[in-house]
Design a protein around this motif. Structure first.
Motif, PDB file in Angstrom:
ATOM      1  N   ARG A  30       6.583  14.350  -1.276  1.00 44.15           N
ATOM      2  CA  ARG A  30       5.312  13.930  -1.883  1.00 44.15           C
ATOM      3  C   ARG A  30       4.135  14.335  -1.020  1.00 44.15           C
ATOM      4  O   ARG A  30       3.076  14.703  -1.514  1.00 44.15           O
TER       5      ARG A  30
ATOM      6  N   SER B 274       6.856   3.969   5.195  1.00 44.09           N
ATOM      7  CA  SER B 274       7.811   4.862   4.551  1.00 44.09           C
ATOM      8  C   SER B 274       7.084   5.864   3.669  1.00 44.09           C
ATOM      9  O   SER B 274       6.416   5.499   2.708  1.00 44.09           O
ATOM     10  N   ILE B 275       7.217   7.128   4.048  1.00 44.06           N
ATOM     11  CA  ILE B 275       6.500   8.160   3.291  1.00 44.06           C
ATOM     12  C   ILE B 275       7.478   9.238   2.838  1.00 44.06           C
ATOM     13  O   ILE B 275       8.420   9.577   3.558  1.00 44.06           O
TER      14      ILE B 275
ATOM     15  N   GLU C   7      16.886   9.012 -10.417  1.00 45.27           N
ATOM     16  CA  GLU C   7      15.640   8.596 -11.075  1.00 45.27           C
ATOM     17  C   GLU C   7      15.747   8.731 -12.599  1.00 45.27           C
ATOM     18  O   GLU C   7      16.313   9.695 -13.104  1.00 45.27           O
TER      19      GLU C   7
ATOM     20  N   PHE D  25      15.630  13.790  -2.070  1.00 47.32           N
ATOM     21  CA  PHE D  25      14.337  13.991  -1.409  1.00 47.32           C
ATOM     22  C   PHE D  25      14.438  13.565   0.046  1.00 47.32           C
ATOM     23  O   PHE D  25      15.489  13.136   0.502  1.00 47.32           O
TER      24      PHE D  25
ATOM     25  N   ARG E 218      18.222   9.297  -5.177  1.00 47.73           N
ATOM     26  CA  ARG E 218      18.033   8.285  -6.233  1.00 47.73           C
ATOM     27  C   ARG E 218      18.208   8.951  -7.585  1.00 47.73           C
ATOM     28  O   ARG E 218      17.613  10.006  -7.834  1.00 47.73           O
TER      29      ARG E 218
ATOM     30  N   HIS F 199       5.367  -1.895   4.201  1.00 49.66           N
ATOM     31  CA  HIS F 199       5.952  -3.159   3.757  1.00 49.66           C
ATOM     32  C   HIS F 199       6.214  -4.074   4.936  1.00 49.66           C
ATOM     33  O   HIS F 199       6.695  -3.624   5.974  1.00 49.66           O
TER      34      HIS F 199
ATOM     35  N   ILE G 278       7.970  18.106  -7.525  1.00 53.20           N
ATOM     36  CA  ILE G 278       8.574  17.460  -6.360  1.00 53.20           C
ATOM     37  C   ILE G 278       8.019  16.057  -6.102  1.00 53.20           C
ATOM     38  O   ILE G 278       8.311  15.457  -5.087  1.00 53.20           O
ATOM     39  N   PHE G 279       7.222  15.530  -7.034  1.00 55.65           N
ATOM     40  CA  PHE G 279       6.727  14.156  -6.851  1.00 55.65           C
ATOM     41  C   PHE G 279       7.873  13.158  -6.957  1.00 55.65           C
ATOM     42  O   PHE G 279       7.974  12.218  -6.180  1.00 55.65           O
ATOM     43  N   ARG G 280       8.723  13.329  -7.934  1.00 58.25           N
ATOM     44  CA  ARG G 280       9.844  12.406  -8.120  1.00 58.25           C
ATOM     45  C   ARG G 280      11.121  13.224  -8.233  1.00 58.25           C
ATOM     46  O   ARG G 280      11.392  13.838  -9.251  1.00 58.25           O
TER      47      ARG G 280
ATOM     48  N   GLU H  89       1.462   6.708  -5.780  1.00 58.37           N
ATOM     49  CA  GLU H  89       1.981   6.330  -4.462  1.00 58.37           C
ATOM     50  C   GLU H  89       2.419   7.538  -3.636  1.00 58.37           C
ATOM     51  O   GLU H  89       3.164   8.394  -4.095  1.00 58.37           O
ATOM     52  N   LEU H  90       1.947   7.537  -2.392  1.00 59.57           N
ATOM     53  CA  LEU H  90       2.356   8.563  -1.444  1.00 59.57           C
ATOM     54  C   LEU H  90       3.179   7.934  -0.328  1.00 59.57           C
ATOM     55  O   LEU H  90       4.166   8.506   0.143  1.00 59.57           O
ATOM     56  N   GLU H  91       2.769   6.746   0.081  1.00 57.99           N
ATOM     57  CA  GLU H  91       3.441   6.073   1.198  1.00 57.99           C
ATOM     58  C   GLU H  91       3.458   4.578   0.934  1.00 57.99           C
ATOM     59  O   GLU H  91       2.533   4.038   0.350  1.00 57.99           O
ATOM     60  N   GLY H  92       4.533   3.931   1.380  1.00 51.96           N
ATOM     61  CA  GLY H  92       4.616   2.482   1.241  1.00 51.96           C
ATOM     62  C   GLY H  92       4.577   1.823   2.619  1.00 51.96           C
ATOM     63  O   GLY H  92       5.188   2.327   3.561  1.00 51.96           O
TER      64      GLY H  92
ATOM     65  N   GLN I 229      12.749  11.368   3.297  1.00 53.58           N
ATOM     66  CA  GLN I 229      11.824  10.313   3.703  1.00 53.58           C
ATOM     67  C   GLN I 229      11.515  10.400   5.187  1.00 53.58           C
ATOM     68  O   GLN I 229      12.316  10.910   5.973  1.00 53.58           O
TER      69      GLN I 229
HETATM   70  P1  ATP Z   1       8.051   4.871  -6.809  1.00 56.00           P
HETATM   71  O1  ATP Z   1       7.413   3.561  -7.160  1.00 56.00           O
HETATM   72  O2  ATP Z   1       7.164   6.053  -6.957  1.00 56.00           O
HETATM   73  O3  ATP Z   1       9.406   5.050  -7.432  1.00 56.00           O
HETATM   74  P2  ATP Z   1       9.106   3.542  -4.533  1.00 56.00           P
HETATM   75  O4  ATP Z   1       8.122   2.427  -4.418  1.00 56.00           O
HETATM   76  O5  ATP Z   1      10.420   3.300  -5.140  1.00 56.00           O
HETATM   77  O6  ATP Z   1       8.397   4.791  -5.251  1.00 56.00           O
HETATM   78  P3  ATP Z   1       9.835   3.507  -1.792  1.00 56.00           P
HETATM   79  O7  ATP Z   1      11.167   2.953  -2.042  1.00 56.00           O
HETATM   80  O8  ATP Z   1       8.786   2.619  -1.208  1.00 56.00           O
HETATM   81  O9  ATP Z   1       9.285   4.201  -3.116  1.00 56.00           O
HETATM   82  O10 ATP Z   1       9.996   4.818  -0.914  1.00 56.00           O
HETATM   83  C1  ATP Z   1       9.066   5.225   0.063  1.00 56.00           C
HETATM   84  C2  ATP Z   1       8.483   6.578  -0.224  1.00 56.00           C
HETATM   85  O11 ATP Z   1       9.507   7.515  -0.538  1.00 56.00           O
HETATM   86  C3  ATP Z   1       7.550   6.621  -1.417  1.00 56.00           C
HETATM   87  O12 ATP Z   1       6.255   6.219  -1.052  1.00 56.00           O
HETATM   88  C4  ATP Z   1       7.609   8.065  -1.820  1.00 56.00           C
HETATM   89  O13 ATP Z   1       6.684   8.835  -1.062  1.00 56.00           O
HETATM   90  C5  ATP Z   1       9.013   8.483  -1.447  1.00 56.00           C
HETATM   91  N1  ATP Z   1       9.850   8.547  -2.647  1.00 56.00           N
HETATM   92  C6  ATP Z   1      10.461   7.519  -3.267  1.00 56.00           C
HETATM   93  N2  ATP Z   1      11.170   7.957  -4.320  1.00 56.00           N
HETATM   94  C7  ATP Z   1      11.007   9.300  -4.355  1.00 56.00           C
HETATM   95  C8  ATP Z   1      11.489  10.338  -5.208  1.00 56.00           C
HETATM   96  N3  ATP Z   1      12.298  10.076  -6.210  1.00 56.00           N
HETATM   97  N4  ATP Z   1      11.113  11.617  -4.954  1.00 56.00           N
HETATM   98  C9  ATP Z   1      10.298  11.905  -3.921  1.00 56.00           C
HETATM   99  N5  ATP Z   1       9.811  10.970  -3.091  1.00 56.00           N
HETATM  100  C10 ATP Z   1      10.156   9.686  -3.289  1.00 56.00           C
END
Ligand code: ATP
Length: 510
Positions: free
Chosen positions: A378, A373-374, A251, A264, A249, A336, A258-260, A331-334, A266
């Motif tokens: 992260r 989705s984790i 971003e 990365f 992505r 849905h 490594i948070f964003r 956010e760590l995991e979604g 998944q």
């Molecule tokens: P955020 O709101 O933080 O951008 P997101 O809601 O877009 O995340 P999802 O599309 O639900 O994230 O992706 C599922 C998981 O993938 C997230 O919970 C996160 O752990 C991980 N993730 C998403 N984007 C990134 C990133 N740019 N770098 C590292 N991990 C990521």
């Protein structure tokens, strides 16, 4: 330690002890792209394995796949990513820094939340044991005010984003007086949408080349393979398909290590269910995933659910499992409930049926999907930052110790000859030769043994096995526990069992 200092410490420790390096560092790195080093790659692999086992091994109705990163471009048209995988961005005209408008607003709300928490903490102290938190939250006018204010802001943002009214998102930022967190400036540009997918090309010549995207999520590789897996695996609904792999992505803001990241990994699982049963499974996976997190022992108070107000275009229910990172709960995991959006969209765009014939109901239908989705990176950061501790010792000195869950530690044991002579190194190496069939173990003979212990503490090795002169006499060694620093004398023949007792998937996942 202040949170900011702790985070800096996490980043420098990750580099110093061979966990994470900046990508192409000799060229000054690449923004939001990182490399995993000799210990990092092991920790990452172990987290992936811990997830995979809990999903695939422990559920007889879940199987895995490994789809490719490059997919047919129509995939992304069908999934909605070409049209709707955008983030609202805003620039500060003075600092020239770029932000996600929704994140600025959410961070503002988190500040209000902190004020509410402060009131609650104060009251708790005042009333002591007789304090009823739930009652206080629902009656105290100040706390109620904070909660109401937060809710109104989030609702307004969600509806403006939903209606693509970006002018109102900007207005909201201005009305709330949100300033650039780095400089305090309130001089903002308009809010714009920005597509996050990386484009690339397939093919050699310019005329015949095809525009492709690097996948922004692994989920679509599962959807397009739904029928292949269902048929060849003879799967019956409900069933799941799990996958781990890279996603990309572009971003907008990527300043949190490594948070964003822009590249990365998944770990995703799509669970296919009967239409109408999705809420039951959504609740099941919320609970199951939280239990998985708790099993690692990082502290249950460090997790919370955050239900979504603004749903992604495909979802009818969504929550995040948030973790208390050094920079706050994020956010760590979604999880849905994605309805039948994806399968239906792929049916439409491909002209192929992606349905299931249910022998129990005698009906054909497009399954509904619940997704977990984790982000692996992260999860790495959550574990690494939570495990890094500085401890004051009884003798007045201090030690830095990485208290990683033993099942995930890169190196399970270090074998140390007390001295480099008298045949002790040979015995130590023999022990290594035996253990390395089952565990990643290391040998270290340099420096005094105390320094070697500290080194292994900092790397996060759960056990140090020391071979000394008594070993020659009675085939015993000392085994030192990283967390308690206690040492125990055991037979060489008992080492394997000792490790197994602490480091088994059964013990941890149960
Ligand atoms: P955020 O709101 O933080 O951008 P997101 O809601 O877009 O995340 P999802 O599309 O639900 O994230 O992706 C599922 C998981 O993938 C997230 O919970 C996160 O752990 C991980 N993730 C998403 N984007 C990134 C990133 N740019 N770098 C590292 N991990 C990521």
């Amino acid at each position: 330690m202040a949170n900011e200092d702790l985070f800096k410490k996490v980043i420098s420790h990750a580099k110093e002890y061979g966990y994470v390096f900046a990508s192409s560092e000799i060229y000054d790195g690449l923004s939001a792209v990182y490399d995993y080093a000799q210990n990092g790659v092991e920790l990452k692999k172990n987290i992936r394995e811990y997830w995979w086992r809990s999903m695939v091994f422990m559920h007889q109705n879940i199987v895995g796949i490994d789809a490719s990163i490059l997919m047919h471009p129509t995939t992304w048209k069908a999934s909605g990513h070409v049209d709707a995988f955008n983030d609202p961005l805003i620039d500060n005209k003075d600092s020239k820094k770029r932000y996600r408008a929704d994140v600025l607003i959410e961070d503002f709300c988190e500040k209000i939340n902190k004020k509410a928490q402060k009131e609650i903490a104060k009251a708790k102290k005042r009333f002591g044991e007789s304090f009823n938190e739930e009652e206080f939250k629902s009656t105290n006018p100040r706390v109620l005010g904070y909660i109401k204010q937060q809710k109104e802001i989030i609702e307004r943002m969600a509806s403006s984003l939903e209606a693509e009214d970006l002018a109102d998102v900007k207005l909201l930022i201005e009305e709330l007086g949100i300033a650039d967190p780095l400089t305090g400036s309130k001089n903002w540009t308009d809010v714009k949408q920005f597509n996050l997918m990386f484009g690339t090309k397939l093919g050699a010549s310019a005329e015949s080349a095809m525009d492709l995207y690097l996948r922004p999520e692994t989920a679509q590789g599962i959807f397009v393979n739904f029928l292949n897996v269902q048929k060849t695996g003879r799967m019956k609904i409900p069933f799941g398909i799990a996958q781990t792999g890279k996603a990309f992505r572009n971003e907008i803001v990527a300043r949190q290590f490594i948070f964003r990241m822009r590249e990365f990994e998944q770990m995703e699982m799509q669970f296919f269910v009967r239409p109408g049963e999705e809420m039951k499974w959504y609740e099941y996976w919320k609970e199951t995933r939280l239990k998985w997190h708790h099993s690692l022992g990082l502290g249950e108070e460090n997790y919370r659910f955050h239900d979504h107000e603004k749903m992604a275009h495909y979802a009818n229910a969504a929550t995040d499992i948030e973790f208390n990172f050094p920079f706050g709960f994020k956010e760590l995991e979604g999880i849905h409930s994605r309805t039948d959006f994806d399968l239906k969209a792929h049916e439409e765009h491909s002209g192929k049926k992606l349905q299931f014939f249910d022998h129990e109901t005698n009906k054909n239908y497009t399954p509904y999907v619940v997704e977990t989705s984790i982000g692996l990176d992260r999860m790495f950061l959550a574990i690494f930052s939570n495990s890094l501790k500085t401890e004051e010792l009884e003798d007045g000195s201090s030690r830095v110790v990485l208290k990683l869950p033993a099942i995930l530690a890169p190196i399970k044991a270090a074998v140390l000859p007390l001295v480099k002579k008298d045949g002790l190194p040979d015995i130590a190496k023999k022990i290594i030769e035996d253990l390395q069939w089952d565990y990643n173990v290391t040998y270290d003979e340099k420096d005094a043994v105390g320094r070697r212990y500290r080194r292994q503490d900092a790397v996060g090795t759960p056990f140090c096995i020391t071979v000394d002169h008594q070993t020659i006499e009675d085939e015993t060694v000392t085994i030192r526990n990283r967390d308690t620093m206690e040492q125990e004398r055991i037979k060489i023949s008992e080492i394997s069992k000792k490790l197994e007792d602490t480091i088994s998937y059964k013990k941890w996942l149960k």
